[in-house]
Structures are given as C-alpha cells and as structure tokens.
Design a protein around this motif. Structure first.
Motif, short mmCIF file in Angstrom:
data_model
loop_
_atom_site.label_atom_id
_atom_site.label_comp_id
_atom_site.label_asym_id
_atom_site.label_seq_id
_atom_site.Cartn_x
_atom_site.Cartn_y
_atom_site.Cartn_z
N ALA A 1 0.84 -1.21 0.00
CA ALA A 1 0.00 0.00 0.00
C ALA A 1 0.87 1.25 0.00
O ALA A 1 0.56 2.24 -0.67
N CYS B 1 -7.17 -2.86 -0.26
CA CYS B 1 -6.38 -3.87 -0.99
C CYS B 1 -6.68 -3.81 -2.48
O CYS B 1 -5.77 -3.91 -3.31
N VAL C 1 -4.93 -0.82 -3.95
CA VAL C 1 -3.47 -1.03 -4.00
C VAL C 1 -3.11 -1.79 -5.28
O VAL C 1 -2.18 -1.42 -6.01
#
Ligand code: NAD
Length: 439
Positions: free
Chosen positions: A214, A283, A286
């Motif tokens: 990230a 997520c 990312v």
C-alpha cells in the motif's frame, strides 16, 4: 537441535543455512533433484547475496546436508520447517497443493513429539486445518506452529539472522518454547518472539505485506499527481519520510511492485476477504494502482513515436523484480518487456543476475535479445528504459550511452539517475514523478 527443512527455495534455503550457522544440524530437502545436485556441489541454485558463503560454512562444519526425500528431513528432527511455495491459482486464491502433499508425507515420517513449523505464507485458517490433517494422517497428535517469514530477497541472509521479530502462532506452549529456543541463537536472542493464535499469526503476514504494498502504491499515485501538477516526488518523499510517524522506507516510486509475495498475497487476501464477506477496498485499490504503473512510460513514448511503436528498439536495463535478486516472478520489468514486444518493439535487455530466469519466463522470441553488458544493449536503441534499481545502473557513463544510442532518450523507471546530469549530457529524460529541467 536437529532440524529438517522442506523446500530449498528463497525462504527454505536461507533459513536452513542461517540455522546451521547458529549451530543447529540442518537437513534441507527439495523435490527438485536439479536444485539438490547444485546444492551438493556447494552452491546456491538461486542468486542471493551472502548465501553461498553461509552454505559453504554450514557444509564445511558438517552441519548442513541436502536430500530429495521428505523422510530424510524428518528423521531424528526435533523441528521440521515447511517452506514450500504457495503460488496463486488462476482465480487468485493461494494454491496449497504443495503444502498438503508435503504435510501428508511429513506427518507419517516425523518422530513422536517433533514440531512441524509452517513458514509458507498461507490463508487464515490454514494452520488449524493443517494441524488436523497432520494428526489424522499420523494417527497421533502432531504439534504445529505457524511461523510466517518476513525476509526480503536481496537482504535475506541478514534479515534471517537478525529479524525484527519472530511471530509464532499456535496454542501448545511446549511447541512454542521449542521453536523459540531454535531461534534464540540465531537472532542473538534480541528479536522479540511474539506468540499468538494461528489465525492472528497468519494475518500478521498478510497485513504486513498489504501495508508495504500500500505504501508503494500510495507513493506511485502521488508520483502521478506530481507529474500532473509539476511537483517533484523526490522532494515530497524527503519531506514526508522525515516525519517519524511516516519514515522513509517503502516510499520509492517506480514501475510498481512485483516479486513472489506482494502480488500473490494481495490477490489471496482479496479472495479471502470476499469469502469472509468483507469489502477490502484498500487492498483492491493497491492492486489497481500497481497495475496502472506498468503503463507509466506510455505517454512519453506515444509523444515520441505516435501510436504505432512497431519497428522501434528499446534497451531495457533490469529484468529482476528488484535489485540484488535473480527472481523474475511478477517482475514489472518483464511485464514491460511483454508490453513492448506486443506492440512490435524490439527489446535488448540486460540484467546482472536474472537473464536465465527471464529467458525461461519469456520463452524464445526473435523480439528480444539479451546483452552481457549494459552498454551492449544500447546500439540502435530509440530509448533506454531502466526497470530495476541495480547499483550497476546508478552511475553510467552518459557520454558512452549517448554515442551508442540512436536517439538520446532515457526513461528512468526507478529514479536512479540525476535529471540535471542527464540533461547536461544531452538526453531527453523522464522518470517517475520527478520534475526535470529538460521538460
Ligand atoms: P520457492 O518457489 O522459491 O521454493 C519452494 C520450494 O519448495 C521449491 O524449490 C520446490 O521445489 C519445493 N517443494 C515444493 N513441494 C515440495 C515437496 N513436496 N517436497 C520438497 N520440496 C518441495 O518459494 P519461496 O519464494 O521460498 O517461498 C516459500 C513460501 O514462503 C511461500 O509461501 C512464500 O509466499 C513465502 N515467503 C516468501 C518470501 C520470499 O521473499 N520469497 C518471503 C516471505 C515468505
């Protein structure tokens, strides 16, 4: 302590060699007989700084040996470490077939009371299932400890010898004590040992990798913002990194993260979240930002060549997913090579360590040739792309590059070169989010 290691890959081999250095007697097995033959010859089958010396020391001292059968690792061992691969399946979930296969064999071969330690990265819930399977297969209780690994390729030996922490998962105090004792000498007794339940230990690994990935996607998104607004990402990183709450690590803009861990672990995490009914929006973002990064240099190349790139030539410096490793799994450099070749561009590539793996991965193609020396990749090049942050590429002979290339254009995907120096040497130069005098 007698220790067996199953899997002589990037994790198993380094861990085994470091445990031998700490004085343990270690037998490493791998089902890949070719790897074991290389190891028996006293060398590592993969490139990892410092590993050959560590292996040689262990072999010389008679504390390190190799085999191909799991029983050889299990015989007499107080601890057996499982370090087999857990790659992505096509749907993104972790493929645990290597793990299950190894556990079935190991469970029956282990001595009574031996501890089975799982170093492979596995989805939450796996160690508990694995302990049940091992005990069922052995017909007696088998003690299982989850022990996620945090080493980084390129600095794996040092990471392994002095980890920031040792995370152990499982509820059996005796088994946890055996594994803590195994690491005590290795970490100089300094690394904190953190015992927790299986599920939390498994989650620490995913959370750590997702957080590091990230940070990389975060800074890459800001590199795009810098490119669009005229700010300089290097200055931004310097300013941010000086804040002790933030720190400078993993704030390196580039062509995206790769390797055998972040991409697959982020995918597995997303699938895990889906099946748990959790919307893991961070997520997802990312991964999305990382995928975009592969096309970072499309705008400057479109501006140079228009939309038809066929017949152009690129010199590509770097094939490994990062410096100091020969690992090309999910390498952004290989993704870039594929993109270029798909658009009809001829690629001349160099890498100090990863050419053989890249050749295997990309297969034979008339569109790519491999150079022995970085400068040998340059003749006829319409542009040079730097895709891996090897030290070898950091201070090149700019005048020599200029005489060899057809067009003086450098696209620096790792922000290695000094933009002002590139401009002075007469290059058009682009990097990742840095403002340059030559714009
Ligand atoms: P790898 O692919 O380099 O090595 C795995 C090895 O296991 C291979 O050599 C394979 O031949 C062997 N193997 C598979 N099945 C076997 C069996 N039944 N018996 C004996 N050997 C068998 O994998 P790796 O990069 O070392 O990763 C191992 C695990 O550690 C993965 O779960 C990974 O996610 C995790 N991990 C990797 C890193 C890293 O930097 N590579 C870091 C932290 C965690």
């Amino acid at each position: 302590m007698i220790i067996g290691v199953i899997g002589a890959g990037y994790v198993g081999l380094v861990t085994g060699a470091c445990l031998a250095r700490a004085g343990h007697s270690v037998r490493i097995v791998d089902s890949d007989a070719a790897k074991i033959a290389i190891l028996r010859g006293g060398r590592s089958p993969h490139y990892e700084p410092g590993l050959d010396a560590c292996l040689a020391e262990g072999i010389r001292a008679g504390r390190l040996s190799f085999g191909v059968r799991i029983e050889e690792a299990a015989r007499g061992a107080a601890v057996a470490l499982l370090a087999v691969g857990t790659p992505s399946r096509p749907d993104g979930t972790a493929d645990l077939s290597f793990l299950w296969e190894a556990v079935r064999e190991l469970a029956v071969a282990l001595d009574d009371g031996a501890v089975l330690v799982v170093k492979s990265t596995v989805p939450v819930g796996t160690n508990r299932r694995l302990a049940e399977l091992a005990s069922r297969t052995a017909g007696r209780p088998v003690k299982v400890v989850s022990n996620p690994e945090f080493l980084r390729e390129g600095t794996a030996v040092a990471d392994c010898l002095s980890p920031d922490r040792v995370v152990l998962g499982g509820g059996d105090a005796e088994a946890l004590a055996v594994v803590s004792a195994m690491y005590a000498g290795m970490a100089g007794g300094r690394a904190p040992v953190m015992a927790m339940d299986y599920e939390s230990a498994e989650m620490v690994k995913y959370a750590s990798n997702a957080y590091l990935a990230a940070r990389l996607s975060f800074i890459n998104e800001f590199a795009a913002l810098c490119r669009a607004t005229g700010a300089d990402i290097s200055a931004v990183c310097r300013g941010m990194g000086a804040d002790r709450r933030i720190g400078p690590d993993y704030l390196h803009p580039g062509l995206g993260y790769g390797g055998s861990c972040f991409p697959k672990d982020l995918q597995a995490l997303s699938r895990m979240a889906e099946s748990a009914g959790v919307d893991a929006a961070i997520c997802r973002a990312v991964v999305e930002v990382n995928q975009r990064q592969a096309g970072w240099f499309d705008p400057p190349l479109d501006a140079e060549w228009g939309k038809d790139w066929s017949g152009r030539h690129i010199a590509l410096w770097g094939l490994a997913f990062k410096a100091r490793t020969d690992d090309v799994r999910a390498s952004p450099a290989l993704a870039l090579a594929r993109r270029l070749m798909a658009r009809g561009v001829g690629v001349a590539a160099h890498d100090p360590a990863a050419v053989a793996n890249a050749q295997r991965e990309l297969g034979p193609s008339p569109a790519i040739r491999y150079a022995d020396d970085p400068y040998d990749a340059l003749p006829r090049a319409d542009a040079l792309i730097i895709a891996t942050e090897w030290e070898d590429y950091r201070h090149p002979d700019m005048a020599r590059i200029k005489t060899l290339m057809k067009t003086p254009l450098i696209l620096d995907g790792r922000n290695l070169l000094d933009p002002a120096e590139a401009a002075r040497a007469g290059f058009r130069y682009e990097s990742v989010g840095r403002s340059h005098p030559c714009r």
